[in-house]
Design an enzyme around this catalytic site. Structure first.
Site, PDB file in Angstrom:
ATOM      1  CE1 TYR A  82       1.161  -0.167   4.727  1.00  0.00           C
ATOM      2  CE2 TYR A  82       0.244   1.883   4.088  1.00  0.00           C
ATOM      3  CZ  TYR A  82       0.507   1.000   4.751  1.00  0.00           C
ATOM      4  OH  TYR A  82       1.554   1.454   5.612  1.00  0.00           O
ATOM      5  CG  LEU A 118       8.178   2.231   4.192  1.00  0.00           C
ATOM      6  CD1 LEU A 118       8.837   1.278   3.381  1.00  0.00           C
ATOM      7  CD2 LEU A 118       7.372   2.955   4.652  1.00  0.00           C
ATOM      8  CD  GLU A 127      10.320   1.501  10.106  1.00  0.00           C
ATOM      9  OE1 GLU A 127      10.476   2.737   9.654  1.00  0.00           O
ATOM     10  OE2 GLU A 127      10.654   0.391   9.828  1.00  0.00           O
ATOM     11  CE  LYS A 179       3.519   2.937   3.407  1.00  0.00           C
ATOM     12  NZ  LYS A 179       3.355   3.207   4.478  1.00  0.00           N
TER      13      LYS A 179
HETATM   14  N1  PDD Z   1       2.940   5.455   7.419  1.00  0.00           N
HETATM   15  N2  PDD Z   1       7.992   3.655   8.656  1.00  0.00           N
HETATM   16  C1  PDD Z   1       6.672   2.606   8.975  1.00  0.00           C
HETATM   17  C2  PDD Z   1       6.599   1.708   9.067  1.00  0.00           C
HETATM   18  C3  PDD Z   1       5.527   3.388   8.320  1.00  0.00           C
HETATM   19  O1  PDD Z   1       4.629   3.212   8.233  1.00  0.00           O
HETATM   20  C4  PDD Z   1       5.560   4.621   7.233  1.00  0.00           C
HETATM   21  C5  PDD Z   1       4.222   5.369   6.182  1.00  0.00           C
HETATM   22  C6  PDD Z   1       6.852   5.282   7.550  1.00  0.00           C
HETATM   23  C7  PDD Z   1       7.281   6.421   6.625  1.00  0.00           C
HETATM   24  O2  PDD Z   1       7.327   6.620   5.870  1.00  0.00           O
HETATM   25  P1  PDD Z   1       6.190   7.673   4.503  1.00  0.00           P
HETATM   26  O3  PDD Z   1       7.498   9.092   4.370  1.00  0.00           O
HETATM   27  O4  PDD Z   1       6.575   7.665   3.120  1.00  0.00           O
HETATM   28  O5  PDD Z   1       5.009   8.546   4.671  1.00  0.00           O
HETATM   29  C8  PDD Z   1       8.073   5.137   7.947  1.00  0.00           C
HETATM   30  C9  PDD Z   1       1.590   5.408   6.532  1.00  0.00           C
HETATM   31  C10 PDD Z   1       1.781   7.251   6.807  1.00  0.00           C
HETATM   32  C11 PDD Z   1       0.516   5.238   6.904  1.00  0.00           C
HETATM   33  O6  PDD Z   1       1.119   3.775   7.525  1.00  0.00           O
HETATM   34  O7  PDD Z   1      -0.274   5.402   7.339  1.00  0.00           O
END
Ligand code: PDD
Length: 287
Positions: free
Chosen positions: A33, A206, A181, A148
């Site tokens: 996703y 991620l 993270e 992801k």
């Molecule tokens: N989450 N690490 C994890 C485990 C994440 O699920 C996310 C993003 C990030 C940050 O990635 P980005 O900057 O591309 O949003 C890091 C999204 C927002 C979610 O699951 O809702």
């Protein structure tokens, strides 16, 4: 207004949007996703999110459900039909429908593509003025966190633990005491010596689209930056802690478990990067 979902090429009332019971995303979390922020009706960092989507699909050997251009059009149409001004657009691709069996289907199946979009409220002012609380939990996830996937149960459990302790985010720490993270964010610190630090991309985290953009913005701001791992010990001594994601942007963390970070106030670096990121998003709206 009634919400509309995009499901495999059709725009359907949200209430009636359905996926098959033998969709592999439902049975095996066999899907990936993306979440993009929407500002003034425009999806932010579209290229970064589509690049990562393609990469996640490639790693899982799932075909792109349609071309990037077609996905982009459908994303914009989903935003438009839901009258989303400030919010998010969510996109999910699963391997598709096949009789339940662990190996990938031998017959060609069509990947399933679903999108939803909704408005969301701006971050509450106190979160930005005072910062948010984070808790620390062990990272119990699998070894391919760079993909992801929708297999988010450990992340959901960590976030739930955070909510139950009145915290915004759960910071995940591996068996060696190294920060990986957040449950849905990347984690950054500003060290005692004033260096901005975040982990390099690997299978352990991620690679956030926000993270990648902020590294460039930090360079443009002339900030001293180190891309390396750091321990929970170092985080506890840090001058600043903040988390980043498509929906958090740059969120200052001023309390970790029951201890304040430095003087307990949001730091200057987080403030600077958040402002730079907001400007960077504004530029995408007019572009
Ligand atoms: N989450 N690490 C994890 C485990 C994440 O699920 C996310 C993003 C990030 C940050 O990635 P980005 O900057 O591309 O949003 C890091 C999204 C927002 C979610 O699951 O809702």
């Amino acid at each position: 207004m009634s919400r509309i979902a995009y499901v495999n090429g059709r725009y359907v009332p949200h209430r009636e949007a359905q996926i098959h019971v033998e969709d592999r995303g439902y049975q095996f979390a066999d899907g990936v996703y993306e979440v993009c922020t929407v500002r003034k009706g425009v999806p932010m960092e579209e290229k970064g999110h589509l690049d990562r989507l393609e990469r996640s699909l490639r790693e899982m050997r799932i075909d792109m459900p349609m071309s990037r251009a077609a996905i982009s059009l459908a994303m914009r149409e989903t935003i438009r039909r839901n009258l989303v001004e400030e919010g998010i657009v969510y996109l999910q691709v699963t391997r598709g429908v096949a009789p339940r069996d662990h190996p990938f289907p031998t017959k060609k199946v069509r990947p399933a593509l679903v999108m939803t979009a909704r408005n969301s409220k701006p971050h509450p002012t106190p979160w930005l003025e005072d910062g948010v609380k984070a808790i620390v939990v062990p990272d119990i996830r699998w070894g391919r966190r760079d993909i992801k996937t929708v297999g988010l149960l450990p992340n959901c459990m960590a976030k739930q633990a955070a909510r139950e302790r009145g915290a915004y985010e759960a910071i995940l720490v591996d068996a060696d005491g190294v920060v990986t993270e957040g449950s849905s964010t990347n984690v950054w610190i500003v060290t005692e010596g004033g260096a901005l630090v975040t982990r390099p991309p690997s299978n352990a985290i991620l690679n956030g689209v926000t993270r990648l953009e902020l590294i460039e913005l930090a360079a443009a701001e002339g900030l001293k930056f180190e891309e390396r791992s750091f321990t929970l010990e170092e985080l506890r001594r840090a001058r600043e802690v903040f988390v980043t994601s498509a929906s958090s942007f740059v969120m200052p963390v001023t309390q970790v478990d029951d201890r304040p970070v430095a003087n307990g106030k949001p730091g200057a670096v987080a403030g600077k990067l958040r402002a730079a990121y907001l400007r960077h998003m504004d530029a995408q709206v007019v572009a």
